[in-house]
Design a protein around this motif. Structure first.
Motif, short mmCIF file in Angstrom:
data_model
loop_
_atom_site.label_atom_id
_atom_site.label_comp_id
_atom_site.label_asym_id
_atom_site.label_seq_id
_atom_site.Cartn_x
_atom_site.Cartn_y
_atom_site.Cartn_z
N SER A 167 32.61 -55.67 12.07
CA SER A 167 31.30 -55.89 12.67
C SER A 167 30.37 -54.72 12.41
N ASN A 171 40.88 -50.15 18.16
CA ASN A 171 39.54 -49.97 17.62
C ASN A 171 39.48 -48.81 16.65
N ASP A 172 38.73 -49.01 15.58
CA ASP A 172 38.50 -47.94 14.61
C ASP A 172 37.12 -48.17 14.01
N ILE A 206 43.81 -61.32 15.43
CA ILE A 206 42.60 -61.33 14.61
C ILE A 206 42.14 -59.89 14.35
N LEU A 238 43.00 -57.26 17.37
CA LEU A 238 43.35 -57.80 18.69
C LEU A 238 44.48 -58.79 18.51
N LEU A 286 32.37 -51.27 12.32
CA LEU A 286 33.37 -51.30 13.39
C LEU A 286 34.48 -52.29 13.05
N VAL A 287 35.71 -51.90 13.37
CA VAL A 287 36.86 -52.76 13.12
C VAL A 287 37.70 -52.82 14.39
N GLU A 288 37.90 -54.01 14.91
CA GLU A 288 38.78 -54.18 16.07
C GLU A 288 39.90 -55.14 15.72
N ILE A 296 44.95 -53.94 21.62
CA ILE A 296 43.56 -53.89 21.16
C ILE A 296 43.35 -52.53 20.53
N VAL A 334 38.34 -58.24 13.77
CA VAL A 334 36.90 -58.46 13.74
C VAL A 334 36.25 -57.25 13.04
#
Lengths: 177, 177, 177
Positions: A43, A5-6, A39, A175, A171-173, A3, A41
Motif C-alpha cells: 500500500s 508490518n514493514d 494475505i 496478516l 507499506l507492507v503488511e 500481523i 497488503v
C-alpha cells in the motif's frame, strides 16, 4: 494470528513516473513474518503513487524504464496528459496553492508526504488522477509461505509524480497465521 | 482477533457523480474497533460506486465538487461518456430492461440497490464501466491504531450513477488485533 | 481464526477477452470456509487477468459476451488497442522475446502461467496494460456468512489475453472467524 508490518523507502527520479520493482522485498517481508497462510497488503500512503501487479518486461528504454512501463506511460499520457502549466486542469486552485504554501512554512517533518513551496511541484494533477485509476494498494494471497503471483508475476510501486525527486514510502503488511 | 463491521449511508445527488469524503468516519470506525494493527477494508455493495484514495483539493466548482473530482470527471467523460440515450452503449439491452422492470414490481425492500421502473435510471452504463475501472474497494493498513494514509491522504466514496438521487451504502470492516 | 484457500480453473477462449462470472463459486467457497465475519480475496496469479465487480447484464452478443462486457471491451479498445503486430507497443522487445523462447524450452510444467514459443502469443501487451488498469484482485466483506455484494452484484474473472486458449487460475482466500 500474526500481523507483521514493514515498509520500503523508494527514491523517485523527479522527471517522469518512477517505477520500482519490489517483488524480492515483498517476498523477504513475507518470509520474515513467518505467515504460512494469509494475505500481504502492499500500500502507498501517498496519493500520487500506486501499487500494481505486472510481468517483468526485460527490455528497457534510454531512461532505464521497462518496455511495459513505457507502454503504460503512453496509454496514460493519452488520457491523463502530464501537467505542463496551471489551468490545464482545475486542480490546483488558489485555495489549494495557498494551503500548500502555508503548510510548507509550518511543518518541517514532512517525510516526503507534504507539498513544498516550489510552485512547480503543485503541477502534478495527472499524478493524482493516475493514482486514482491504478489504485493505492494491492492484496496478494499467501499459501504455504509463498506469495501466489505465479512464476512471471512481479509487484511494482510507482510514483506518478514527475515534479521532484524525493523518498516515498511503500507499506507492507502481512496478516495471517 | 477483532472483526468490526460498520456502514455509512450516503445520499447521491442524482444529476452527476456524487463524491463523499469519508476519512473522518473511517477513522472513527477504526477507533471504535480497538484494532491496533491490521487492515480496514472500505467497500461498496453497489456496482455503480467506487472507493478510492486521493488528496483533498480545497477548491470547489459551482456544484460544490472539489477540483480534483472535476478533473477526474473530465478524464472519465472522455473515455466513458455519460449515457444520454439508449443504444449509445450495448447495455442495457431488452432482456435487462425487462428484468429491471419486473424486479421493481415484485421487490419493495430495495435499500437503494435495485433498479426502479423509471426508464431513465437504466441509462447508467457509464457508471458501471467507471465503477469497474476505479474498483469497488480499497484496503488500508492500520498500525498502532492509526490508518496509514499520510497527512494529506483522504478516503472517498463515489456514486458514478447520475440518473437518480438515492441512499447508498459504504461498508467498512476493520480486521486485526 | 479461519483461513480457507481454494481456486477455480477457468478456460480462456483464445480470440478475445474471456469473461467468467464466478459469483456462485465464490459464495460456495465462503460457505465451505465456515467464516461468518471477515473478508474474501479473489485474486489472479496471472498478469494478463483481472478480477472485478459488476452487474449482470442479461443480454449477450453474437459471441456470448454480456452487453456490459462488450461495452467495457469497447472503452478499453479505444485507450489500449488490441495488439496486431510487433512494434505497435514497445513490449515485447528482443530480450523479452528471447526470454519467452528460452523458458518454453526448459520448463514443461507451466500450468498455463508461462509463455509458449508461439510468437503470436507474445502480442498481448494490451492484455498486460488492461490488467494493470483493472487490477489483479478484489476484496469483499463477509458479514453473518454472507458476501456483501448486494442483490445485483456479481464477481467476474477476466483473461484479457486474446492470443490463445488455456486454463487460468482464479485464487480465492476466505479469512475471518
Amino acid at each position: 494470528m500474526i500481523i507483521h508490518n514493514d515498509k520500503l523507502v523508494l527514491t523517485s527520479n523527479g522527471n517522469r513516473p518512477s517505477y520500482h520493482e519490489i517483488t524480492d522485498e515483498v517476498r523477504r517481508i513475507v518470509k520474515e513474518s513467518h505467515v504460512k497462510n494469509g494475505i500481504v497488503v502492499v500500500s502507498t500512503p501517498h496519493t500520487t503513487c500506486s501499487v500494481f501487479f505486472e510481468e517483468y518486461s526485460h527490455d528497457r528504454n534510454y531512461n532505464g524504464d521497462e518496455y511495459l512501463q513505457v507502454d503504460l506511460d503512453n496509454v496514460l499520457e493519452a488520457i491523463v496528459p502530464t501537467t505542463k502549466s496551471d489551468r490545464q486542469y482545475y486542480h490546483p486552485g488558489p485555495e489549494h496553492t495557498k494551503f500548500a504554501e502555508d503548510i510548507s512554512k509550518t511543518d518541517t517533518a514532512t517525510e516526503g508526504t507534504i507539498m513544498v513551496p516550489n510552485r512547480h511541484s503543485l503541477l502534478n494533477t495527472d499524478a493524482h488522477i493516475r493514482g486514482s485509476l491504478l489504485g493505492s494498494s494491492e492484496t496478494f494471497i499467501i499459501q504455504n509461505g509463498i506469495i501466489q503471483i505465479g512464476k512471471v508475476g512481479y509487484v511494482y510501486f510507482v510514483d506518478w509524480d514527475h515534479t521532484r525527486s524525493r523518498n516515498r514510502q511503500c507499506l507492507v503488511e502481512v496478516l495471517g497465521e
